[in-house]
Write an enzyme that holds these catalytic residues in place. Structure first.
Site, short mmCIF file in Angstrom:
data_model
loop_
_atom_site.label_atom_id
_atom_site.label_comp_id
_atom_site.label_asym_id
_atom_site.label_seq_id
_atom_site.Cartn_x
_atom_site.Cartn_y
_atom_site.Cartn_z
N GLY A 9 0.82 -1.22 0.00
CA GLY A 9 0.00 0.00 0.00
C GLY A 9 0.85 1.26 0.00
O GLY A 9 0.40 2.33 0.41
N TYR A 134 -14.60 -4.78 8.87
CA TYR A 134 -13.27 -4.18 8.72
C TYR A 134 -12.45 -4.35 10.00
O TYR A 134 -11.30 -4.80 9.98
CB TYR A 134 -13.40 -2.69 8.37
CG TYR A 134 -12.06 -2.03 8.21
CD1 TYR A 134 -11.19 -2.41 7.20
CD2 TYR A 134 -11.66 -1.02 9.09
CE1 TYR A 134 -9.96 -1.81 7.05
CE2 TYR A 134 -10.42 -0.41 8.95
CZ TYR A 134 -9.58 -0.81 7.93
OH TYR A 134 -8.34 -0.23 7.79
N LYS A 138 -8.58 -6.54 11.15
CA LYS A 138 -7.38 -6.03 11.85
C LYS A 138 -7.07 -6.91 13.07
O LYS A 138 -5.92 -7.09 13.43
CB LYS A 138 -7.58 -4.58 12.26
CG LYS A 138 -7.72 -3.62 11.08
CD LYS A 138 -6.43 -3.52 10.29
CE LYS A 138 -6.46 -2.44 9.24
NZ LYS A 138 -5.20 -2.35 8.47
N THR A 162 -5.63 5.58 15.07
CA THR A 162 -6.95 6.22 15.15
C THR A 162 -7.32 6.84 13.78
O THR A 162 -6.59 6.69 12.82
CB THR A 162 -6.93 7.28 16.27
OG1 THR A 162 -8.26 7.59 16.63
CG2 THR A 162 -6.21 8.56 15.84
N LEU A 164 -7.50 8.71 10.56
CA LEU A 164 -6.47 9.48 9.84
C LEU A 164 -7.12 10.53 8.95
O LEU A 164 -8.22 10.34 8.44
CB LEU A 164 -5.69 8.53 8.93
CG LEU A 164 -4.77 7.52 9.59
CD1 LEU A 164 -4.47 6.39 8.61
CD2 LEU A 164 -3.48 8.19 10.03
N ARG A 207 -14.84 11.63 17.90
CA ARG A 207 -13.73 10.94 17.23
C ARG A 207 -12.43 11.65 17.56
O ARG A 207 -12.42 12.81 17.95
CB ARG A 207 -13.92 10.96 15.70
CG ARG A 207 -15.09 10.15 15.19
CD ARG A 207 -14.85 8.67 15.29
NE ARG A 207 -15.97 7.91 14.73
CZ ARG A 207 -17.10 7.65 15.38
NH1 ARG A 207 -17.29 8.08 16.61
NH2 ARG A 207 -18.05 6.95 14.80
N ASP A 266 -24.71 7.15 12.89
CA ASP A 266 -23.70 7.81 13.73
C ASP A 266 -22.47 6.93 13.90
O ASP A 266 -21.38 7.41 14.18
CB ASP A 266 -24.28 8.05 15.14
CG ASP A 266 -24.91 9.43 15.28
OD1 ASP A 266 -24.61 10.32 14.45
OD2 ASP A 266 -25.69 9.62 16.24
P1 GDP Z 1 -16.04 5.81 11.69
O1 GDP Z 1 -15.08 6.56 12.55
O2 GDP Z 1 -15.61 4.41 11.41
O3 GDP Z 1 -17.44 5.87 12.23
O4 GDP Z 1 -16.02 6.48 10.25
P2 GDP Z 1 -16.30 7.90 9.58
O5 GDP Z 1 -15.09 8.75 9.64
O6 GDP Z 1 -16.83 7.59 8.22
O7 GDP Z 1 -17.49 8.59 10.41
C1 GDP Z 1 -17.29 9.25 11.62
C2 GDP Z 1 -18.53 10.01 12.05
O8 GDP Z 1 -18.73 11.14 11.20
C3 GDP Z 1 -19.85 9.23 12.05
O9 GDP Z 1 -20.57 9.58 13.22
C4 GDP Z 1 -20.56 9.79 10.82
O10 GDP Z 1 -21.97 9.71 10.94
C5 GDP Z 1 -20.11 11.24 10.85
N1 GDP Z 1 -20.25 11.95 9.56
C6 GDP Z 1 -20.88 13.15 9.38
N2 GDP Z 1 -20.90 13.50 8.09
C7 GDP Z 1 -20.22 12.53 7.41
C8 GDP Z 1 -19.92 12.34 6.03
O11 GDP Z 1 -20.26 13.13 5.15
N3 GDP Z 1 -19.21 11.20 5.73
C9 GDP Z 1 -18.79 10.29 6.69
N4 GDP Z 1 -18.09 9.22 6.31
N5 GDP Z 1 -19.10 10.45 8.00
C10 GDP Z 1 -19.81 11.54 8.35
#
Ligand code: GDP
Length: 312
Positions: A9, A134, A138, A162, A164, A207, A266
């Site tokens: 990768g 996923y 891991k 965490t 990225l 996050r 969420d």
């Molecule tokens: P996760 O950390 O595995 O849940 O992955 P993500 O980075 O895709 O999503 C993190 C959080 O951001 C979740 O609560 C989503 O609902 C929120 N979120 C808000 N808007 C967006 C968007 O446009 N795309 C994604 N991927 N997540 C979003």
């Protein structure tokens, strides 16, 4: 000491940063890719390992993405990541590799941990259903590291990384993680003059975000540390998705309204790593603040928008 490293990768979003960090420390890094090096094919994988004869393998390749693709493609995510990992470990053992570092993910932690996630929580409960396929791949890599250590004495290392973000990320809605997704949404809205931006979920989830070049530096430091237990790599700082959206809106100069689409998931409610072990083992903390890293990423995205939008 300089090592001969095969990095999988190595041209991807995170892999290219790992390659930079390892080369900056004097390592010789080879980054084979498809079509010659196809990890879904055991013969192709072994052929490349036989040609390169690395001392160390760093496995960063993954079939991955944000919450969207995790919900839509659980089979491809499970199958591709498990097969790639199995073929790679088998070939590495056959050519006498001494050390394997496999990039792990905070998605592999149980879905419900009280407080910050410590390395000792890794096996303490079930994964969150939204990222189970996923995340579990891991965990499979973590077990593989132990098995190949027991069976053949290969040294195993795993940074548990965490969320990225950074330059060269995937920005399209289907595969992107939240930081890149929001950068694109807000930049597009500013460009088109749209009055509102729609984000997923409630905005309440928390996050932790690490700038990709910082996480790559942690990988390089871990490789040289000789530490063989799984190690969290993050900032230890939690940010709500609502806060993130407000920072991105400000940095992109978006003046309109932020709307929350609560029909979208969420995911995990809180995902923040305890990084105390990382700080002592690596004697280091990520230097880039979220604001500074997002500003760099936005600048790069705007300068490379067509190319970035095409990567999906
Ligand atoms: P996760 O950390 O595995 O849940 O992955 P993500 O980075 O895709 O999503 C993190 C959080 O951001 C979740 O609560 C989503 O609902 C929120 N979120 C808000 N808007 C967006 C968007 O446009 N795309 C994604 N991927 N997540 C979003």
């Amino acid at each position: 000491m300089s090592e001969r490293i095969l990095l999988t990768g190595g041209t991807g979003f995170f892999g290219r940063r790992i390659a930079e960090a390892l080369r900056a420390r004097g390592h010789k890094v080879v980054t084979p890719g498809r079509p010659d090096f196809d990890m879904m094919d055991s013969a192709s994988t072994l052929r490349t390992l036989e040609q390169v004869r690395p001392e160390t393998v760093v496995h960063s390749a993954a079939h991955y993405g944000g919450l969207g693709i995790c919900v839509a493609e659980p089979i491809a995510i499970f199958h591709r990541n498990v097969v790639m990992g199995a073929n790679l470990f088998d070939a590495a053992a056959k050519v006498g590799v001494k050390k394997i570092l496999a990039v792990g993910s905070a998605c592999a932690y149980p879905g419900q941990v009280a407080g910050d996630m410590k390395e000792s929580d890794f096996w303490s409960g079930p994964l969150h259903p939204s990222v189970e396929a996923y995340g579990f791949t891991k965990k499979v890599l973590e077990v593989a590291l132990r098995a190949y250590n027991k069976g053949q004495g290969i040294i195993g290392q795993m940074p548990i990384v965490t969320n990225l973000y950074g330059e060269y990320d995937v920005f399209g809605e289907y595969r992107s993680h939240v930081a890149a997704a929001l950068i694109k949404k807000f930049a597009d809205a500013v460009q088109s003059g749209a009055k509102e931006v729609v984000c997923w979920g409630t905005g309440a989830p928390v996050r932790e975000f690490i700038y990709s070049a910082d996480a790559a530096e942690a990988v390089a430091r871990l490789l040289e540390s000789g530490y063989t237990e799984p190690l969290n790599v993050g900032t230890g700082i939690g940010t709500t998705i609502k806060e993130l959206s407000e920072i991105v809106a400000r940095l992109t100069h978006f003046q309109g309204e932020i709307v929350w689409d609560t029909t979208k998931p969420d995911g995990v409610l809180r995902k923040v790593l305890d990084v105390s072990k990382m700080e002592s083992v690596l004697n280091w903390r990520p230097p880039t603040s979220l604001e500074a890293g997002l500003a760099k990423t936005i600048k790069w995205y705007l300068a490379n928008k067509a190319e970035a939008d095409a990567r999906n």
